[in-house]
Design an enzyme around this catalytic site. Structure first.
Site, PDB file in Angstrom:
ATOM      1  N   GLU A 249       2.697  -0.802 -25.768  1.00 18.84           N
ATOM      2  CA  GLU A 249       2.201  -2.002 -26.439  1.00 18.84           C
ATOM      3  C   GLU A 249       2.659  -3.277 -25.740  1.00 18.84           C
ATOM      4  O   GLU A 249       2.006  -4.315 -25.835  1.00 18.84           O
ATOM      5  CB  GLU A 249       2.661  -2.014 -27.900  1.00 18.84           C
ATOM      6  CG  GLU A 249       1.849  -2.935 -28.789  1.00 18.84           C
ATOM      7  CD  GLU A 249       2.122  -2.720 -30.264  1.00 18.84           C
ATOM      8  OE1 GLU A 249       1.152  -2.479 -31.004  1.00 18.84           O
ATOM      9  OE2 GLU A 249       3.287  -2.789 -30.677  1.00 18.84           O
ATOM     10  N   HIS A 275       8.301  24.207 -19.772  1.00 18.22           N
ATOM     11  CA  HIS A 275       7.342  25.310 -19.799  1.00 18.22           C
ATOM     12  C   HIS A 275       5.918  24.811 -20.003  1.00 18.22           C
ATOM     13  O   HIS A 275       5.034  25.601 -20.371  1.00 18.22           O
ATOM     14  CB  HIS A 275       7.740  26.303 -20.892  1.00 18.22           C
ATOM     15  CG  HIS A 275       9.063  26.954 -20.637  1.00 18.22           C
ATOM     16  ND1 HIS A 275       9.191  28.130 -19.935  1.00 18.22           N
ATOM     17  CD2 HIS A 275      10.326  26.569 -20.950  1.00 18.22           C
ATOM     18  CE1 HIS A 275      10.471  28.453 -19.850  1.00 18.22           C
ATOM     19  NE2 HIS A 275      11.179  27.516 -20.453  1.00 18.22           N
ATOM     20  N   LYS A 391      -7.378  -4.181 -35.790  1.00 16.44           N
ATOM     21  CA  LYS A 391      -7.056  -4.515 -37.187  1.00 16.44           C
ATOM     22  C   LYS A 391      -8.167  -5.366 -37.814  1.00 16.44           C
ATOM     23  O   LYS A 391      -8.519  -5.185 -38.982  1.00 16.44           O
ATOM     24  CB  LYS A 391      -5.726  -5.267 -37.248  1.00 16.44           C
ATOM     25  CG  LYS A 391      -4.505  -4.426 -36.919  1.00 16.44           C
ATOM     26  CD  LYS A 391      -3.246  -5.262 -37.006  1.00 16.44           C
ATOM     27  CE  LYS A 391      -2.003  -4.440 -36.671  1.00 16.44           C
ATOM     28  NZ  LYS A 391      -0.771  -5.268 -36.717  1.00 16.44           N
TER      29      LYS A 391
END
Length: 402
Positions: A249, A275, A391
């Site tokens: 961000e 792994h 938003k």
């Protein structure tokens, strides 16, 4: 004819350093380690509830969770933190079922005071249990709508400074209040951050290390665009999540030349991700830097027992080995394998032990590194216009549904 010129676009370390020192006057996180914590600790002593429900999202919770999850496995706290971050209804109700609602303090954290996710969850909990001044605390800016709600209901508040952004707020009231309530020594946390501050601004070693790394990240941003943090301790999973938000961000921005910038954070846990993702690091495209994080002393002497299993005799060499030694041997083997390739930029950070001082120092170092990389990239590391646009769209969509 006399002629002189300097066409080099490179900015010097000293110029960046002076810019950072000047920035300390306006960006609040730099000076948080030096705050007076008396009022926070006094309030924490008054909290009688055993369950502490934190209602927030992103920067309002990730730093707190990173520290709490790091320490809770090795420390016995009288109180427990529960994090309500998601609007996933199953997640909300599952977490709600874990609470003793008659013995819960609800802490609502939102810098703006109008975060949709936070207020949505708060409204839901508010409908399920009586929430008032006796079991609620609000942490927000002094002029937010959430603060207005607190004042009208005589609910205790703590202020989030306006010049401290959410993802840099872990050492503000956002993190210190709930952590102090559960019994974590917040002064010790700040001591760790202070040491990082001192080693960067006043001592040469950390200054050189951070500047070198930040310059490399910025100057090789196109070739090594993915920055991996490979933490060899399960306790650091919360730190990894915090780092992803801080890095992504802060650095995913458009610079002053209207060019899209950004470095991609990746958080891995060893030995689990040996792994899976390690194969991509070792033989995949050379577009990653890797920072390994180890813990020197886990303060745990658990051993692999001296047990012989028929058919598995060839693995008896691991008998009587401490798990703390095993995980660090695994880390060292991976580090050596990556280092030996000589074409993957990597470094190693070794924390002394599993304590608040060590983690707080690490987190403050990463905050500094983020700010400095932002300077090299000529971006504002402290805004988030990309998030804000989403938003705005969400609010408009929800209003239309009314």
């Amino acid at each position: 004819m006399n002629y002189s010129a300097n066409f080099s676009p490179r900015v010097s370390d000293s110029e960046i350093f002076e810019s950072i020192k000047k920035e300390k006057q306006d960006i609040g996180y730099y000076n948080l380690p030096f705050q007076d914590t008396t009022l926070i600790k006094e309030y924490a002593q008054t909290v009688k509830q055993k369950d502490i429900a934190i209602i927030g999202i992103g920067g309002s919770t990730l730093g707190t969770f990173a520290i709490y999850s790091f320490l809770t496995r090795t420390h016995n706290f009288d109180k427990k933190l529960y994090f309500f971050e998601s609007t996933d209804p199953i997640d909300i109700n599952t977490r709600l079922e874990r609470l003793d609602l008659d013995n819960t303090l609800f802490i609502v954290i939102s810098k703006s005071g109008t975060t949709i996710e936070t207020i949505s969850v708060f409204k839901y909990l508010y409908s399920k249990v009586k929430i008032d001044k006796d079991n609620c605390l609000i942490i927000t800016e002094t002029d937010s709508k959430l603060n207005d709600f607190a004042q009208s209901n005589d609910i205790k508040t703590f202020e989030i400074p306006k010049n401290v952004g959410g993802r840099f707020s872990v050492f503000s009231t956002v993190g210190l209040v709930p952590l102090s309530i559960v019994g974590i020594d917040i002064d010790r946390l700040l001591d760790g951050a202070k040491e990082a501050y001192s080693e960067y601004f006043e001592q040469e070693a950390l200054y050189k290390r951070i500047m070198t790394k930040a310059r490399f990240m910025a100057e090789y941003k196109h070739k090594f665009n993915n920055n991996v943090v490979f933490s060899y301790a399960s306790e650091l999973e919360g730190f990894n999540k915090w780092y992803v938000q801080l890095w992504g961000e802060s650095l995913g921005k458009i610079d002053k030349d209207n060019t899209h910038q950004g470095l991609t954070p990746i958080g891995l846990l060893g030995p689990v991700d040996q792994h899976s993702f390690l194969q991509l690091i070792i033989q995949g495209k050379r577009d990653k830097t890797v920072t390994f994080i180890k813990i020197k002393d886990f303060a745990d002497n658990s051993k692999i027992p001296d047990v012989k299993l028929k058919g598995l005799e060839e693995l008896d060499y691991i008998n009587n080995l401490k798990f703390s030694e095993l995980i660090n041997h695994q880390a060292d083997a991976t580090i050596e394998a990556v280092h030996d390739l000589q074409d993957i930029p990597c470094d190693t950070i070794t924390m002394d032990k599993v304590d608040g001082f060590s983690l707080a120092k690490l987190m403050y170092v990463y905050e500094l590194l983020t700010s400095i990389v932002g300077k090299f990239l000529f971006i504002n590391a402290y805004d988030q216009p990309g998030v804000e646009s989403g938003k705005i769209i969400l609010k408009e969509k929800l209003k239309k549904k009314k």
